[in-house]
Each structure stands twice: as structure tokens, then as C-alpha cells.
Motif scaffolding. Sequence first.
Motif, PDB file in Angstrom:
ATOM      1  N   VAL A  17       1.173   3.712  -3.350  1.00 49.52           N
ATOM      2  CA  VAL A  17       0.613   5.054  -3.218  1.00 49.52           C
ATOM      3  C   VAL A  17       1.701   6.105  -3.394  1.00 49.52           C
ATOM      4  CG1 VAL A  17      -0.427   6.698  -1.611  1.00 49.52           C
ATOM      5  CG2 VAL A  17      -1.389   4.398  -1.875  1.00 49.52           C
ATOM      6  N   TYR A  18       2.880   5.888  -2.754  1.00 54.35           N
ATOM      7  CA  TYR A  18       3.885   6.942  -2.800  1.00 54.35           C
ATOM      8  C   TYR A  18       4.736   6.903  -4.056  1.00 54.35           C
ATOM      9  CZ  TYR A  18       2.362   8.413   1.746  1.00 54.35           C
ATOM     10  OH  TYR A  18       1.584   8.904   2.763  1.00 54.35           O
TER      11      TYR A  18
ATOM     12  N   TRP B  88      -6.552   8.124   3.025  1.00 51.87           N
ATOM     13  CA  TRP B  88      -7.641   7.630   2.162  1.00 51.87           C
ATOM     14  C   TRP B  88      -8.978   7.810   2.882  1.00 51.87           C
ATOM     15  CZ3 TRP B  88     -10.389   3.015   3.598  1.00 51.87           C
ATOM     16  CH2 TRP B  88     -11.387   2.631   2.685  1.00 51.87           C
TER      17      TRP B  88
ATOM     18  N   LYS C   6      -4.286   8.362  -4.412  1.00 52.72           N
ATOM     19  CA  LYS C   6      -4.491   7.667  -3.139  1.00 52.72           C
ATOM     20  C   LYS C   6      -5.926   7.138  -3.033  1.00 52.72           C
ATOM     21  CE  LYS C   6      -2.521   9.937   0.181  1.00 52.72           C
ATOM     22  NZ  LYS C   6      -2.467  11.146   1.031  1.00 52.72           N
TER      23      LYS C   6
ATOM     24  N   GLY D 199      -4.503   2.568   4.484  1.00 53.32           N
ATOM     25  CA  GLY D 199      -5.055   3.642   3.662  1.00 53.32           C
ATOM     26  C   GLY D 199      -5.573   4.793   4.527  1.00 53.32           C
TER      27      GLY D 199
ATOM     28  N   GLY E 173       1.801   6.894  -7.186  1.00 52.96           N
ATOM     29  CA  GLY E 173       0.918   8.023  -6.921  1.00 52.96           C
ATOM     30  C   GLY E 173       1.531   9.355  -7.310  1.00 52.96           C
TER      31      GLY E 173
ATOM     32  N   THR F 219       0.828  -1.197   0.000  1.00 48.73           N
ATOM     33  CA  THR F 219       0.000   0.000   0.000  1.00 48.73           C
ATOM     34  C   THR F 219       0.872   1.259   0.000  1.00 48.73           C
ATOM     35  OG1 THR F 219      -1.673  -1.228   1.203  1.00 48.73           O
ATOM     36  CG2 THR F 219      -1.901   1.163   1.197  1.00 48.73           C
TER      37      THR F 219
ATOM     38  N   SER G  32      -7.585  12.009  -6.425  1.00 48.75           N
ATOM     39  CA  SER G  32      -6.164  11.751  -6.192  1.00 48.75           C
ATOM     40  C   SER G  32      -5.884  10.257  -6.362  1.00 48.75           C
ATOM     41  CB  SER G  32      -5.786  12.190  -4.778  1.00 48.75           C
ATOM     42  OG  SER G  32      -6.208  11.201  -3.862  1.00 48.75           O
TER      43      SER G  32
END
Lengths: 294, 326
Positions: free
Chosen positions: A71-72, A160, A87, A155, A75, A67, A85
Amino acid sequence: MSTLTAPTARPADAPVPPPAAEPSRSLVGRAREWVADVGVLTFRNLVHVRREPAQLSDATIQPVLFTLLFVYIFGSAMHIAGGGSYKMFAIGGLVTMNLTTASMGTAVGMSSDVATGMMNRFRTLPMSRSAILAGRTISDLLAAALCGTIVLLTGLAIGWRPDHGLVGVVEGMAVALLFAYALSWFTACLGLLVGDPESAQGVGLVILFPLAFLSTCFVPAAGLPTVPRIIAEWNPVSAVAGSCRELFGNPNPAALSDVWPAQHPVLMAVLSSLAILAICVPLASRLLRKATTD
Amino acid sequence: MTERPMIEAAGLHKRYGETKAVDGVSLAVPRGTILGVLGPNGAGKTTTVRMLTTMTAPDAGSVHVAGIDVVADPRAARRRIGVTGQDATLDELLTGRQNLQMIGRLSRLSKAAAAARADQLLDEFDLTYAADRLAKGYSGGMRRRLDLAASLVSRPEVLFLDEPTTGLDPTSRLRMWDVIRALVAEGTTLLLTTQYLDEADELADAISVIDHGRVIAHGTARELKAMVGGEQLELTLSEPSGAAAGALSALVTSDITTSDDGRTLRAAVTPGAGKATAIIRALDEAGIAVDDVQFHHPSLDDVFFALTGAPAEAPTPSDTELTEVA
Ligand SMILES: Nc1ncnc2c1ncn2[C@@H]1O[C@H](COP(=O)(O)OP(=O)(O)O)[C@@H](O)[C@H]1O
Ligand SMILES: [Mg+2]
């Protein structure tokens, strides 16, 4: 070669004693025995998860890592068509991807029971054979629920937010878990066919990773080249990811596409899960019967 | 009228591709007795046990255990039997106690009964001290004992043990023998396979010798030994000699077998005064030097030799005297 006669039997006039436990003849009694067997085996498999570091990390550390990484890393470079976004977009996909790859655990579990001889022990017991598969898939479903929950908690921790609240989250998780449960039966077949845990892990990886990655779990289909795009649009994994996004109340760019599965993600996800179950439940039972009678 | 045997098999056949693993095995084990199924590696012992215990279906033949047709009603048969396979079937990630409790529950004991039975078996098998350790940390002897305990959870009337002492050290082996004797003293009917002649001799009421999937002899240890006839002579010559057999032929009562190196001769003889002198004189007259002469009562080793023309393949784990430990 000469054959000598057996020695005379010891005199034994005692009648045959009754067996330890009489089988239940009523349907209710047999159902109760089956539930008890499933409970015993589910508990046993969960004890394994706790004691096997690799299995435990698959259900707990891996979802956190994936995760954060996706995401990073993705993302930062990703633009979501229709707004929102990365995320918000990613969590539904990450739940789906983690549950898809975690379903390999069933292949490993079934093949370990064959390889370690546990299956030999089970087959000499008066237990229900189908309880072996039920116990395994149920314990893996519980592990999947834990894994999915950890993705969601990670999240939440990084920002999130599901717009449809708790009900939406539960609905989305239910679709994803149904799909994971169906995949468990599929990988149970693999495990029984392969028969040793290392190969089961290898074969599972080769099938499930492309399935998870050629989907809309991480990127919307629209940006992909033609062939992968068509695969991703029709891949049931995409439908599960789309269902999660829609039910969670997160951005779902697939809704902009006019292919049927993208328009009806929940229906597509549920129908594919039921189709997999319809094929793999009887197949796994047959493979288990073969593995336990020869 | 004699009671029907607790284990009864007739005309069992099983082939795997071209291999006739079991090629017509019949056997009968009366209640409360031990049948030893003796044979070298690959003789078909495990395949026979698997057919007797519902684990594999015979290609042909019938099996009845405790009067139940095993092929027609395997579930009913499983309620009456215990099986300890050649390879341990333990759950490595459960403790010894959890293993036994799980088997108890799957054998339809209540939770409380399964827990009580597990404690009792751990105690009987000297495993209480290790009850809460994971089975993967158990030694070879402990694993065998736990595996055997697992087969006894539901107090089966008929027990099958496939090579229960193969690979065990002498101490663990003697301990296993004691356990087996105690079981039979309680009335259990037992079929055990072994490659070890001394084990069959020690434990079994009757012995079926199998080789290449067939029963080649059956009887008590004493009856089998009688088949070899008389006293066994074993001679070691200084040099191999083709003339030795001729010089001896008038003095022995069986064919003479010669070892591969030509120095050791074996045959049955009728014991009598001056026998050794007569043998040495006969060889001396033929110009053959003798290093060693031995007479012994026939062992099952001799039986195997006489039946198959080959020594039993597997040596016993320790040829030296086994010492009992307290
Ligand atoms: N599942 C199997 N597939 C193929 N061959 C087998 C199988 N099981 C046993 N065999 C063969 O059958 C023969 C008898 O084997 P087995 O019953 O294991 O003998 P034992 O237990 O006396 O050592 C051997 O030649 C073995 O290779
Ligand atoms: Mg064997």
C-alpha cells in the motif's frame, strides 16, 4: 544350508481375543469415524502452526508486512483507471495474493509427514486414509482464514473501507477461501510428489509466486505489456482479486475490460476453483495411496 | 491339534528394480513367543517387516497375522498389530502425551479412554516426567520408548519391532529388553529384527537368520549353536603361517577358517583332556609360534560365521559387560 525346525508352540488354548475396537459397519458409523479422524488431525496440524515460528509468521506477520509494504510503496506511485485510491484497490488483491502464496503450506505439511515418518505411523493405524488429506486441507483453510482476516484488519487500520459492508466482505472472503482451498489440494499433490519439505517449499514458490504476481493483484491489467496482460486477464488469481474488489465494493478497473473473466470474476473464480478441485482431489488421493503402500 | 501361528508368512518376495530385497522368506511365530529375525544390514529385515505389517504389498507370497490375510484385508490386520519401525515415527511438535493421545484417538478410542491409556503408558515407560515436553527434545532412548508406547496404545496382540535397540546406549538397551520381556510375559506375540547376536540370544524363543533376502537358518539359539558343533577353538599365531592349517587338521572337527591377516584361526573341536597341549605341540613341531589359545562355547557369532563365511557385520554396541542400573 540346513534349516532346523521351529520349536514347538507353547500350549495356548485361549481363544483369539477381540480386537481393541470393532470397525463400524454402518455408513453413519463410518462417517462419524471419518469426521472424528479429520477432527483429530486438524487439531494436531493447528497445534503445529502455533508451535512452528515460520508457520505462525506466515499466517500472522507476513500479511501485515505485505499489506503495509504494497500500500505505501506501490500506492504512492499508482494511478487507478476509473478512479479510486490504491489503498481501496489493493486490499482485495492483497487478500488474494496472501492466500495464494500461503497455500504452499499444504505442500510443506504433507511432505513433512512423509519425511518425518508420521505417514508410516498413520498407515499402521486403522484410521481413514482420506482423513489425512482432509485434516491437512481443513487446518490450512483455517490458517488461510486467519491470514485473510489479518490482511483485512490491517487494511481497516490504515483506512481501507468496504462499501458493501460486512456481507460483501464475507462473500468476497468466501470466494478467496474457496480458491485457497482448491490450491491447497494442488500443493498437496506437489508435496506428495516431492516428499521433502525443503524441496516442496522451493517448487511451490516457483509455481505460486509467478501465478500471484502475473495477475491483477497489485496492478490493473490495462497498464501491462501485451503478453503479461493477456496472462493476467485469464489468470484465475485475477478473477479472485476482481471478485473480492467487486464484492467488497472497492474500485475494480478490470470491469472496464471486455475479456470474459474480467466481466464475470466471481463465476470465473468459482469455476476455476471447482476445476482445480476436480483434478487435484482424486490425484492427491492417488498419490497418497502410492506414498502409503510402497 | 496345534494352534495356527499368530504370524505366518510363506514365500515372500519383494524386489526394488534389480535388487531382490526379499527373496523367498517364510516364517511362523506361535502365540506368545518371540521370533528374532537376525541379519546384517541390507539383509531384507525391514522389507520383510513392512510386508508383514501392511506397509508394502509383497510381489509374491502370503501373510497371515492373527488369522487375517494381511494382503487381502489390511485394515482388519491393522486392528490387531502394533509396529515400531526402524526409524522413530513421532510427531516432534507434539508432547509425549499428545502423541499417545492422538494415536489413541486415531485407533478409535474415546477421548477419555485415549487420555487414560496415554497416562498409563507414560507411566509404564518411565516418561511421566517428560509427558508435557515436546517430543523433539527427547533423547534417543526416550524417543524409542515413546515410539514403542505408541505401538501399544490399542493393546495389539501381535507386535513387530524393527531393530528396537539399534543406536541405543547400553543402559537404554537393557531397559528396552526389560520392556520387551514384560510384553511377552503378558501374552503378546512378537517379531523383532536385530543385527545383534546377543540380543536375539537373550530375547528370542526362536531365531531366523536371514541374509540376502533369504532365511539361511532357523531354530532356537541352542539349536543354531549346535549346528556349529562342539567347542570353538580360536588360535592367534605370532606370524601368519600357511602350514598351520595342515598341522591342525587332524585335531579339529570342522573346516578351519583363517582371518584376513592370517594370524587368527578358528575351528570346532571335540573337547577333551590335553587338547590344548596337543594343539600347541602340533604347531610347535611344525615350527609355528602361538600367542594365544582360547576355547569357548559357540556364540551366535560363530553361527553366523559358519553360515555365511563372514562375521556378523555390526558389532554389539558395547562389547564390555553391560551393567544393570537400578
Ligand atoms: N524402497 C526401496 N527402494 C529400493 N531399494 C530398497 C528399498 N527398500 C529396501 N531396498 C533394498 O533392499 C535391500 C534390503 O533392505 P532392508 O530390507 O532395508 O534391509 P535391512 O532392514 O535388513 O537392513 C537393501 O539392498 C536395500 O537397499
Ligand atoms: Mg532395516
